[in-house]
Design a protein around this motif. Structure first.
Motif, PDB file in Angstrom:
ATOM      1  N   ARG A  14       0.822  -1.206   0.000  1.00 20.40           N
ATOM      2  CA  ARG A  14       0.000   0.000   0.000  1.00 20.40           C
ATOM      3  C   ARG A  14       0.856   1.257   0.000  1.00 20.40           C
ATOM      4  N   ALA A  15       0.374   2.217  -0.754  1.00 18.53           N
ATOM      5  CA  ALA A  15       0.942   3.564  -0.792  1.00 18.53           C
ATOM      6  C   ALA A  15      -0.133   4.442  -1.413  1.00 18.53           C
ATOM      7  N   ARG A  16       0.097   5.744  -1.398  1.00 15.85           N
ATOM      8  CA  ARG A  16      -0.902   6.641  -1.990  1.00 15.85           C
ATOM      9  C   ARG A  16      -1.163   6.297  -3.446  1.00 15.85           C
ATOM     10  N   THR A  17      -0.091   5.998  -4.180  1.00 17.76           N
ATOM     11  CA  THR A  17      -0.215   5.584  -5.578  1.00 17.76           C
ATOM     12  C   THR A  17       0.724   4.409  -5.812  1.00 17.76           C
ATOM     13  N   ASP A  18       0.488   3.682  -6.881  1.00 19.49           N
ATOM     14  CA  ASP A  18       1.364   2.566  -7.229  1.00 19.49           C
ATOM     15  C   ASP A  18       2.799   3.050  -7.428  1.00 19.49           C
ATOM     16  N   ALA A  19       2.957   4.200  -8.029  1.00 30.51           N
ATOM     17  CA  ALA A  19       4.295   4.745  -8.306  1.00 30.51           C
ATOM     18  C   ALA A  19       5.081   5.052  -7.033  1.00 30.51           C
ATOM     19  N   GLU A  20       4.397   5.227  -5.908  1.00 31.86           N
ATOM     20  CA  GLU A  20       5.061   5.600  -4.658  1.00 31.86           C
ATOM     21  C   GLU A  20       5.392   4.418  -3.749  1.00 31.86           C
ATOM     22  N   ARG A  21       5.069   3.208  -4.169  1.00 29.21           N
ATOM     23  CA  ARG A  21       5.356   2.041  -3.327  1.00 29.21           C
ATOM     24  C   ARG A  21       6.867   1.882  -3.152  1.00 29.21           C
ATOM     25  N   VAL A  72      20.030   6.375 -14.892  1.00 28.71           N
ATOM     26  CA  VAL A  72      19.252   7.119 -15.889  1.00 28.71           C
ATOM     27  C   VAL A  72      17.784   6.743 -15.707  1.00 28.71           C
ATOM     28  N   THR A  73      16.942   7.736 -15.486  1.00 25.30           N
ATOM     29  CA  THR A  73      15.512   7.504 -15.287  1.00 25.30           C
ATOM     30  C   THR A  73      14.780   7.814 -16.584  1.00 25.30           C
ATOM     31  N   VAL A  74      13.943   6.868 -17.023  1.00 28.30           N
ATOM     32  CA  VAL A  74      13.219   7.040 -18.283  1.00 28.30           C
ATOM     33  C   VAL A  74      11.731   6.703 -18.086  1.00 28.30           C
ATOM     34  N   PRO A  75      10.852   7.356 -18.823  1.00 29.56           N
ATOM     35  CA  PRO A  75       9.418   7.105 -18.669  1.00 29.56           C
ATOM     36  C   PRO A  75       8.931   5.841 -19.371  1.00 29.56           C
ATOM     37  N   TRP A  76       9.765   5.193 -20.177  1.00 26.60           N
ATOM     38  CA  TRP A  76       9.327   4.041 -20.972  1.00 26.60           C
ATOM     39  C   TRP A  76       9.557   2.697 -20.281  1.00 26.60           C
ATOM     40  N   LEU A  77       9.811   2.711 -18.972  1.00 29.62           N
ATOM     41  CA  LEU A  77      10.002   1.466 -18.225  1.00 29.62           C
ATOM     42  C   LEU A  77       8.996   1.289 -17.085  1.00 29.62           C
ATOM     43  N   THR A  78       7.828   1.895 -17.185  1.00 32.14           N
ATOM     44  CA  THR A  78       6.812   1.746 -16.147  1.00 32.14           C
ATOM     45  C   THR A  78       6.050   0.434 -16.376  1.00 32.14           C
ATOM     46  N   PRO A  79       5.268  -0.028 -15.382  1.00 34.90           N
ATOM     47  CA  PRO A  79       4.599  -1.328 -15.515  1.00 34.90           C
ATOM     48  C   PRO A  79       3.759  -1.493 -16.780  1.00 34.90           C
ATOM     49  N   ASP A  80       3.084  -0.443 -17.186  1.00 32.27           N
ATOM     50  CA  ASP A  80       2.174  -0.534 -18.327  1.00 32.27           C
ATOM     51  C   ASP A  80       2.769  -0.007 -19.625  1.00 32.27           C
ATOM     52  N   SER A  81       4.073   0.228 -19.659  1.00 36.69           N
ATOM     53  CA  SER A  81       4.714   0.696 -20.889  1.00 36.69           C
ATOM     54  C   SER A  81       4.611  -0.370 -21.978  1.00 36.69           C
ATOM     55  N   ASP A  82       4.650   0.078 -23.207  1.00 35.40           N
ATOM     56  CA  ASP A  82       4.596  -0.816 -24.363  1.00 35.40           C
ATOM     57  C   ASP A  82       5.970  -1.455 -24.563  1.00 35.40           C
ATOM     58  N   PRO A  83       6.062  -2.789 -24.522  1.00 30.29           N
ATOM     59  CA  PRO A  83       7.365  -3.434 -24.697  1.00 30.29           C
ATOM     60  C   PRO A  83       8.015  -3.119 -26.051  1.00 30.29           C
ATOM     61  N   VAL A 101      15.943  -1.645 -15.076  1.00 31.80           N
ATOM     62  CA  VAL A 101      15.244  -1.951 -13.826  1.00 31.80           C
ATOM     63  C   VAL A 101      13.797  -1.500 -14.003  1.00 31.80           C
ATOM     64  N   SER A 102      12.888  -2.471 -13.921  1.00 35.73           N
ATOM     65  CA  SER A 102      11.494  -2.155 -14.209  1.00 35.73           C
ATOM     66  C   SER A 102      10.552  -3.079 -13.451  1.00 35.73           C
ATOM     67  N   HIS A 103       9.372  -3.322 -14.022  1.00 37.49           N
ATOM     68  CA  HIS A 103       8.245  -3.962 -13.346  1.00 37.49           C
ATOM     69  C   HIS A 103       7.596  -5.006 -14.243  1.00 37.49           C
ATOM     70  N   GLN A 104       6.808  -5.887 -13.606  1.00 36.32           N
ATOM     71  CA  GLN A 104       5.891  -6.722 -14.361  1.00 36.32           C
ATOM     72  C   GLN A 104       4.656  -5.863 -14.633  1.00 36.32           C
ATOM     73  N   PRO A 105       3.938  -6.031 -15.694  1.00 28.03           N
ATOM     74  CA  PRO A 105       4.141  -7.057 -16.706  1.00 28.03           C
ATOM     75  C   PRO A 105       5.165  -6.692 -17.778  1.00 28.03           C
TER      76      PRO A 105
END
Length: 152
Positions: A14-21, A72-83, A101-105
């Motif tokens: 739990r966190a305020r948002t998924d991104a903040e876990r 290096v932080t990039v916006p294209w590695l979030t859980p719902d990004s397009d592979p 370094v990223s997330h499932q799925p």
């Protein structure tokens, strides 16, 4: 080129948002265990999702390896990004060895796309699982999966 793909360590539910876990204590331990398999590897870049748990994972790896450059932080590695977009963006680093370094799925789908040419054969990735891929170019179906290490 070699690409290592690391799923973040275990995170709070739990966190305020998924991104903040944030990572749990166990998640930190998992990440350090996986980082040990990267010791001595010729990494040029550590690239991570902007989500807190991925940032914490990348920073733990960076410190464990004594990696001098910043993550290096990039916006294209979030859980719902397009592979497919992630693979296209990886082309910018095609001449180097990279840790993502990223997330499932996303991580499972990205490995499936890179190795098999489709996202239907996604690789199962637990928290802190580390996949190693190799190939000449980051194209769909063009990379070989050398192995996947799951945390103990």
């Amino acid at each position: 080129m070699k690409v290592w793909i690391l799923r973040h360590g275990e995170a709070q539910y739990r966190a305020r948002t998924d991104a903040e876990r944030e990572l749990t204590a166990n998640g930190r331990k998992e990440v350090l265990n996986s980082a040990a398999h990267l010791l001595g590897q010729p990494l040029r870049w550590i690239i991570a999702s902007p989500y807190v748990r991925a940032q914490q994972t990348a920073e733990l790896v960076r410190q464990a390896l004594g990696f001098a450059d910043a993550v290096v932080t990039v916006p294209w590695l979030t859980p719902d990004s397009d592979p497919r977009k992630a693979l296209e963006n990886l082309d910018l680093y095609a001449s180097d060895n990279v840790l993502l370094v990223s997330h499932q799925p996303l991580v499972g789908s990205l490995i499936g796309l890179a190795v098999h040419g489709n996202v239907q054969q996604a690789e199962p990735m637990q928290t802190a699982s580390l996949a190693e891929l190799e190939g000449d170019f980051p194209l769909a179906g063009a990379l070989n999966l050398l192995g996947v290490r799951h945390p103990e």
